[in-house]
Each structure stands twice: as C-alpha cells, then as structure tokens.
Design a protein around this motif. Sequence first.
Motif, PDB file in Angstrom:
ATOM      1  N   ALA A 112       0.842  -1.199   0.000  1.00 52.57           N
ATOM      2  CA  ALA A 112       0.000   0.000   0.000  1.00 52.57           C
ATOM      3  C   ALA A 112       0.874   1.245   0.000  1.00 52.57           C
ATOM      4  N   ALA A 113       0.336   2.310  -0.551  1.00 48.25           N
ATOM      5  CA  ALA A 113       0.928   3.631  -0.362  1.00 48.25           C
ATOM      6  C   ALA A 113       0.440   4.176   0.975  1.00 48.25           C
ATOM      7  N   LEU A 114       1.313   4.904   1.655  1.00 45.43           N
ATOM      8  CA  LEU A 114       0.991   5.459   2.976  1.00 45.43           C
ATOM      9  C   LEU A 114       1.479   6.896   3.055  1.00 45.43           C
ATOM     10  N   THR A 115       0.597   7.782   3.458  1.00 48.67           N
ATOM     11  CA  THR A 115       1.017   9.099   3.927  1.00 48.67           C
ATOM     12  C   THR A 115       0.448   9.289   5.325  1.00 48.67           C
ATOM     13  N   TRP A 116       1.354   9.537   6.255  1.00 45.83           N
ATOM     14  CA  TRP A 116       0.981   9.771   7.653  1.00 45.83           C
ATOM     15  C   TRP A 116       1.385  11.203   7.990  1.00 45.83           C
ATOM     16  N   ILE A 117       0.378  12.017   8.313  1.00 47.51           N
ATOM     17  CA  ILE A 117       0.598  13.415   8.660  1.00 47.51           C
ATOM     18  C   ILE A 117       0.330  13.578  10.153  1.00 47.51           C
ATOM     19  N   ARG A 118       1.358  13.931  10.878  1.00 51.42           N
ATOM     20  CA  ARG A 118       1.220  14.176  12.318  1.00 51.42           C
ATOM     21  C   ARG A 118       1.237  15.686  12.560  1.00 51.42           C
ATOM     22  N   ALA A 119       0.109  16.221  13.011  1.00 49.43           N
ATOM     23  CA  ALA A 119      -0.001  17.641  13.331  1.00 49.43           C
ATOM     24  C   ALA A 119       0.193  17.808  14.834  1.00 49.43           C
ATOM     25  N   THR A 120       1.345  18.317  15.224  1.00 54.07           N
ATOM     26  CA  THR A 120       1.646  18.470  16.650  1.00 54.07           C
ATOM     27  C   THR A 120       1.145  19.816  17.153  1.00 54.07           C
ATOM     28  N   ARG A 121       0.975  19.908  18.455  1.00 54.90           N
ATOM     29  CA  ARG A 121       0.365  21.094  19.048  1.00 54.90           C
ATOM     30  C   ARG A 121       1.266  22.320  18.978  1.00 54.90           C
ATOM     31  N   ASP A 122       2.530  22.147  18.573  1.00 52.30           N
ATOM     32  CA  ASP A 122       3.424  23.293  18.409  1.00 52.30           C
ATOM     33  C   ASP A 122       3.316  23.911  17.013  1.00 52.30           C
ATOM     34  N   GLY A 123       2.313  23.462  16.218  1.00 53.62           N
ATOM     35  CA  GLY A 123       2.074  24.070  14.924  1.00 53.62           C
ATOM     36  C   GLY A 123       2.901  23.499  13.792  1.00 53.62           C
ATOM     37  N   LEU A 124       3.416  22.286  13.965  1.00 55.33           N
ATOM     38  CA  LEU A 124       4.220  21.658  12.921  1.00 55.33           C
ATOM     39  C   LEU A 124       3.502  20.436  12.341  1.00 55.33           C
ATOM     40  N   LEU A 125       3.781  20.176  11.075  1.00 52.24           N
ATOM     41  CA  LEU A 125       3.297  18.973  10.414  1.00 52.24           C
ATOM     42  C   LEU A 125       4.484  18.064  10.133  1.00 52.24           C
ATOM     43  N   HIS A 126       4.378  16.818  10.571  1.00 56.79           N
ATOM     44  CA  HIS A 126       5.427  15.829  10.344  1.00 56.79           C
ATOM     45  C   HIS A 126       4.871  14.805   9.354  1.00 56.79           C
ATOM     46  N   LEU A 127       5.441  14.771   8.144  1.00 58.50           N
ATOM     47  CA  LEU A 127       4.965  13.869   7.098  1.00 58.50           C
ATOM     48  C   LEU A 127       5.887  12.669   6.963  1.00 58.50           C
ATOM     49  N   TYR A 128       5.264  11.506   6.835  1.00 55.86           N
ATOM     50  CA  TYR A 128       5.974  10.235   6.604  1.00 55.86           C
ATOM     51  C   TYR A 128       5.302   9.598   5.408  1.00 55.86           C
ATOM     52  N   ALA A 219      -1.770  29.211  11.413  1.00 55.42           N
ATOM     53  CA  ALA A 219      -3.191  29.309  11.740  1.00 55.42           C
ATOM     54  C   ALA A 219      -3.964  29.740  10.501  1.00 55.42           C
ATOM     55  N   GLY A 220      -5.068  29.026  10.237  1.00 52.64           N
ATOM     56  CA  GLY A 220      -5.872  29.328   9.062  1.00 52.64           C
ATOM     57  C   GLY A 220      -5.538  28.476   7.860  1.00 52.64           C
ATOM     58  N   ALA A 221      -4.458  27.702   7.929  1.00 45.10           N
ATOM     59  CA  ALA A 221      -4.108  26.824   6.818  1.00 45.10           C
ATOM     60  C   ALA A 221      -5.091  25.656   6.736  1.00 45.10           C
ATOM     61  N   VAL A 222      -5.249  25.114   5.534  1.00 42.44           N
ATOM     62  CA  VAL A 222      -6.105  23.945   5.307  1.00 42.44           C
ATOM     63  C   VAL A 222      -5.279  22.869   4.623  1.00 42.44           C
ATOM     64  N   LEU A 223      -5.357  21.669   5.151  1.00 43.30           N
ATOM     65  CA  LEU A 223      -4.581  20.539   4.635  1.00 43.30           C
ATOM     66  C   LEU A 223      -5.529  19.562   3.962  1.00 43.30           C
TER      67      LEU A 223
END
Length: 287
Positions: A112-128, A219-223
Amino acid sequence: MNDRPATTSRIDRISGGATPGHNEDHVAVFDSATATDLVVLDGATPVAERNYIDGGGDVVWFVHRFAAALAPAIQAGLGQHAAVHAAIDSVRTEFFARVNGATIPAHALPIAALTWIRATRDGLLHLYCLGDCITLMRLPDGNVVDLDPWVNPQEAVLRAEIATLRAAGIDDPAARHARLLPMLRARRADQNGSAQPSILCLQPQGPFAARQHVVPAPAGAVLLGMTDGFYRLVDPYALHTPASLVRACEERGLEAALLALRAHEAAMAAGLSVKRADDASAVMWRA
C-alpha cells in the motif's frame, strides 16, 4: 458505500470504493493531547490469482489491520518510523498465522501507499510518506503548496505500455490487463523484496525508505491529504487545479468532489490507465 466516520469539526474524511462494497483505501484519524495523526492508505490492486487469507480481499484486510496496529504504537509514544515498523511487524505475524503454512508468491503479498501526517500542538506537520498519496496545503494567503512533491517513475512505464497496447488495437480493459499482468507481477515481487522499500509492504527486507518532511502549519491553513484516485480530479482528468480542488473541498465538501469524480469516470472513454475508476479517499484538516 462511502466511509464517512465523524471526527471533529476541524477534520473531514471520506473513502469510497470504485465498485460498491469493495474499497482498498483507508483513512484513519488518531487524536491525543499532543498531536492529531492523519493516516491515508491506498492499497495496491492485487495481481495475485486469488485471496489467501480474507475473502473480502487481502489488500482490504491489510490496510485496515495496519491502521489498527498503528494505534497502539502511537499510544506507546513511538516516532513515526519506529511506529510504522512496529505496526507492520504485528500485521505480518497475524498474516502468516492466518496463512497456515501455505506458500505465497512474492507478487501476492499486499502492499500500500501510505502518507501519515502528524499535526503536533506546536504548529508543525510531520509527514511520513511511502508511495504516491498526495498532500496539499492552502496557506492563509491563498497559495496552495504540495508538501510532498514526488512522481512515481513506474507510472510513466505503465502509461507507455498501455499506449503501445492501444496502438495495437487492444482497448478491452480485461485483455489489456492480461497483457500487462506479467509486468505488474514482476514489479510487485520486486517491491516486496526490496532492501529499502519505498512502499508499505508486508515483509520489508530493510528499513522503509520513507520521504519525511517537517513543515509549519500556520493558523488558518487547510490541509488536504488524498490517494491518487481522489487526485485524478487534477491528474489526469484536469477537472481541477490543485488550488481549485482544495477550494472546492472547502466550499462544497469532500463528498461533492467524490461525486463529481465518479460522474466523470462514468462518462469518459477508456484512457491511459489500467483501471477505468479507482478507489478514492481524502482527509481535510484545518489548522
């Protein structure tokens, strides 16, 4: 049926199979005090002659079991790479326990293809990212950026082969698939035997070669994270640009976009694709 479980007002998700009652995509959301985890899975269409462990489809089983196995790894506090390997170890153990000793060819093992987006409370996105799922972000100024720009080199090879078959007068999808099957099986076996797999596979021979990115989410971004089946609205159908797709999903919702996709697929002629229609899934998150 479309899979539309409720989450929160900041998250919308949808997953719809190309045919009723069968969907090899899956979208999962995990929320905690420290992060929101958005997981998009696009199971690869099987090239095996049969299912080995689940009558509903080994690939369907694989994507759902992987998401379920990822939950305790996240709860244990593992980083993304370690969590993916822990989850796949668990799924592999269960898979081969259910096989009961049967010999399975390498091309029959699910991927399978996988994209895992972790949005942490410090305002960062961690993509795997493994494979060809797509992640777009609309910034507060209206610009839309692709957070993981990647082109699957196999797509060009596949489209060239399909074009050759069409030029030879082979337009019937079943006949075309039969001609492509040896190439597809060889590719699947190669992916399952890779020492640095670039796809989520059941039996990796080494560490996953994931693309990892860390980007701010103002703030205000849409993913908008999605499988390539959903992204067909942009490529190859050109019904949207990346920016207009995000805007349409914001304004009219994910279900309206999926319905537009299915209407277009129903009306179009056979094109440069192995499948006339594809499973399609998306998740939308508002920072």
